[in-house]
Every structure is written in C-alpha cells, then in structure tokens.
Design a protein around this motif. Structure first.
Motif, PDB file in Angstrom:
ATOM      1  N   TYR A 142     -23.081 103.367  53.810  1.00  0.00           N
ATOM      2  CA  TYR A 142     -23.749 102.583  54.567  1.00  0.00           C
ATOM      3  C   TYR A 142     -25.668 103.137  54.921  1.00  0.00           C
ATOM      4  O   TYR A 142     -25.051 104.525  55.214  1.00  0.00           O
ATOM      5  CB  TYR A 142     -23.023 101.282  56.259  1.00  0.00           C
ATOM      6  CG  TYR A 142     -21.810 101.577  55.976  1.00  0.00           C
ATOM      7  CD1 TYR A 142     -21.843  99.754  54.882  1.00  0.00           C
ATOM      8  CD2 TYR A 142     -20.856 101.768  55.704  1.00  0.00           C
ATOM      9  CE1 TYR A 142     -20.806  99.490  54.950  1.00  0.00           C
ATOM     10  CE2 TYR A 142     -19.345 100.975  55.384  1.00  0.00           C
ATOM     11  CZ  TYR A 142     -19.605 100.118  55.121  1.00  0.00           C
ATOM     12  OH  TYR A 142     -18.525  99.406  55.017  1.00  0.00           O
ATOM     13  N   PRO A 143     -26.418 102.478  55.126  1.00  0.00           N
ATOM     14  CA  PRO A 143     -26.572 101.591  54.776  1.00  0.00           C
ATOM     15  C   PRO A 143     -26.875 100.625  53.110  1.00  0.00           C
ATOM     16  O   PRO A 143     -27.036  99.265  52.573  1.00  0.00           O
ATOM     17  CB  PRO A 143     -28.306 101.009  55.103  1.00  0.00           C
ATOM     18  CG  PRO A 143     -29.062 102.442  55.549  1.00  0.00           C
ATOM     19  CD  PRO A 143     -27.779 103.246  55.054  1.00  0.00           C
TER      20      PRO A 143
ATOM     21  N   SER B 277     -25.899 101.534  61.358  1.00  0.00           N
ATOM     22  CA  SER B 277     -26.690 101.457  60.036  1.00  0.00           C
ATOM     23  C   SER B 277     -27.780 100.049  60.432  1.00  0.00           C
ATOM     24  O   SER B 277     -28.872 100.309  60.267  1.00  0.00           O
ATOM     25  CB  SER B 277     -25.621 100.707  58.968  1.00  0.00           C
ATOM     26  OG  SER B 277     -26.499 100.291  58.267  1.00  0.00           O
TER      27      SER B 277
ATOM     28  N   GLY C 103     -28.449 104.544  60.333  1.00  0.00           N
ATOM     29  CA  GLY C 103     -26.900 105.244  60.074  1.00  0.00           C
ATOM     30  C   GLY C 103     -27.064 106.429  60.011  1.00  0.00           C
ATOM     31  O   GLY C 103     -27.432 107.989  59.978  1.00  0.00           O
TER      32      GLY C 103
END
Length: 293
Positions: A250-251, A238, A243
């Motif tokens: 995440y993110p 990320s 990602g």
C-alpha cells in the motif's frame, strides 16, 4: 522438503450448486500449488476433514466445513532474526517477533514462523496465537498456553478489551503539523486475494491515528486499532496519504521480490494492555524494538 508437524486449516466457502470438488477448491484457493500436487497429497492421506478422516478425490464439497492439510515447501527461506519471550506463565505467553517472520505457517514458511519456533523452544505443543500481526510487522503477539482458559483470553480480542498501540514511520512534508484522526470505514478482501481495500458499506474497521512528531521529511505516528481487520493500519495510514515506510502493498502493490532485510516495514506492535480475565490484574507488555527514526 519442509513438512509441517501441525495441520493448517481452510474453510470451504459458500458456493452455488453444483458445488466444485474439494480438489478444484484447493487448487483455486492455493494457485501456487498445482492440481497434480493436491491430487498426490489427497491420495497420500495428507488432507483431512473435520473428524480427522482422510478425504478422497470423491469426497463431496461441504460449504462452511473445514479442511485440514499439512503444509509442505521444497525450500524454506531462513529469517535471520530472533524472537524474544517477554512473559510466560501457565496461561499465556507474550513474545516479540522480528520483522519478516510470520506468526503461523503460510506460503513458503513452515518451521520459520513464530508459532513453530516457540513450540520448539518451550516444548509447549498446545501453544496457540490469540491474534495475528502481519509477517512484515514486528512486535508483540499474545499466545494461549492452556486450552482450558483459551476462550477467556480469546474473548478479550473478540470484545475489544485489549488495548493495542503501534508505532509507525511515514514520509511527510517538512512543515507537516502534528494531528489526530479517528478512522471509521469498511475493509474488504481486494485483488489480488492477499491485498485488502476500503469499500462502501457498514463500518467494520476503526483506528485512532496520531501524528506525534516530525523530523525533516519523516513523521512518527502512534496507532491504536479498535478492530482487527487484516492490514487495517496499513490501509488507514495509506488512506490518509501517509503510506508506512517500506510498505510493499500500500498504497501501490510493488513487484514481487525477495525480502530486503535492510528495509523492513516501519511498523511495530509496541504495547498490549488488558485486564487479566483470571487474576483480575492489569497487564501491560511493551516491546523494546525500535523503528529507524
């Protein structure tokens, strides 16, 4: 009601005096379980100290001491995917777990975890995982079968003597070029408590990340973690702007929802390689699980 046959453990952290009660600590550490339920479990002798003695509501808080409890869930989700045992001898077991299945009991999961499934299928009560991978991640997990040799295999992870390779997919620009990164930073507990974050300070997380192939708007990566921090690869990917596909943490943290079995996290622990501390043989295990490439 699902009740674990094996105790879980939590360590009482350092705290300023006056210390909280153990009841207050457990209620705060596990907010999904009410104070009243913890009172009932303690009164019924389901919470133990390090000497396997029942604690009471008056037992004093002891920083850095462990508390053992038996996990209970009213309804446990069923994970409709099977694990596979790749190797078993008198010392170790290597299993390949599916996405969505936790390695050990946690949250809503008691019997639906890799450890308890394997205990049931092999009859090995002393089975113990030597490392963890996320519930959302599929792939290889190494277990100890023999208590006497467990420390030797555990030191392989402690001393960074296990070579681990993962495969991951991420969205990318169609003209993205292949590249490599050596990530070194610090990862600490974030908010909420189950999410991690990068933080200033001494390095405690290292990963080698290689973008090896681009197909349209998708990139395939090989990842080699040099350390084993929680969510390390997900955070490092990320942080690079890649990602991992279908990552709900995440993110950005996604709204809580039921698992969608059609959209697993595109991360697989593909390979484990190490020198066996007992036989001296070079060991290599490879998962056959594939990503949605």
């Amino acid at each position: 009601m699902g009740i674990s046959k094996h105790p879980s453990v939590v360590t009482m952290p350092k705290a300023e005096k006056p210390y909280p009660s153990i009841l207050a600590f457990l209620s705060g550490r596990f907010p999904a379980i009410s104070r009243e339920i913890w009172e009932k479990r303690i009164s019924e002798g389901k919470v133990l100290d390090e000497k396997a003695q029942r604690i009471t509501l008056d037992t004093e808080y002891a920083p850095l001491r462990r508390v053992f409890y038996f996990r209970e869930v009213c309804t446990e989700p069923f994970i409709p995917f099977a694990e596979k045992i790749l190797f078993l001898d008198d010392e170790i077991l290597v299993a390949c777990k599916p996405h969505f299945l936790p390695v050990t009991p946690g949250g809503r999961y008691v019997d639906e975890c890799l450890l308890n499934r394997l205990r049931g299928s092999t009859g090995i009560a002393d089975l113990a995982p030597l490392h963890r991978i996320d519930r959302e991640t599929a792939g290889l997990v190494l277990f100890s079968v023999n208590k006497k040799s467990r420390g030797l295999y555990g030191k392989l992870f402690l001393n960074g003597l296990i070579e681990k390779t993962y495969q991951a997919l991420s969205a990318c620009q169609p003209l993205q070029e292949t590249a490599s990164w050596d990530i070194r930073n610090r990862i600490e507990r974030g908010e909420p408590w189950f999410r991690m974050k990068m933080a200033p300070g001494g390095v405690n997380a290292r990963s080698a990340i290689n973008l090896v192939e681009v197909k349209g708007g998708m990139a395939r990566f090989t990842l080699q973690p040099r350390t084993g921090k929680t969510h390390q690869l997900r955070i490092h990917m990320s942080g690079l702007g890649f990602g991992i596909l279908n990552d709900r943490y995440y993110p950005e943290l996604q709204a809580e929802s039921e698992d969608n079995f059609d959209t697993p996290l595109q991360l697989v622990a593909q390979m484990l390689r190490f020198k066996d501390p007992l036989s001296g043989r070079n060991r290599e295990f490879i998962s056959e699980r594939e990503l949605l490439w």
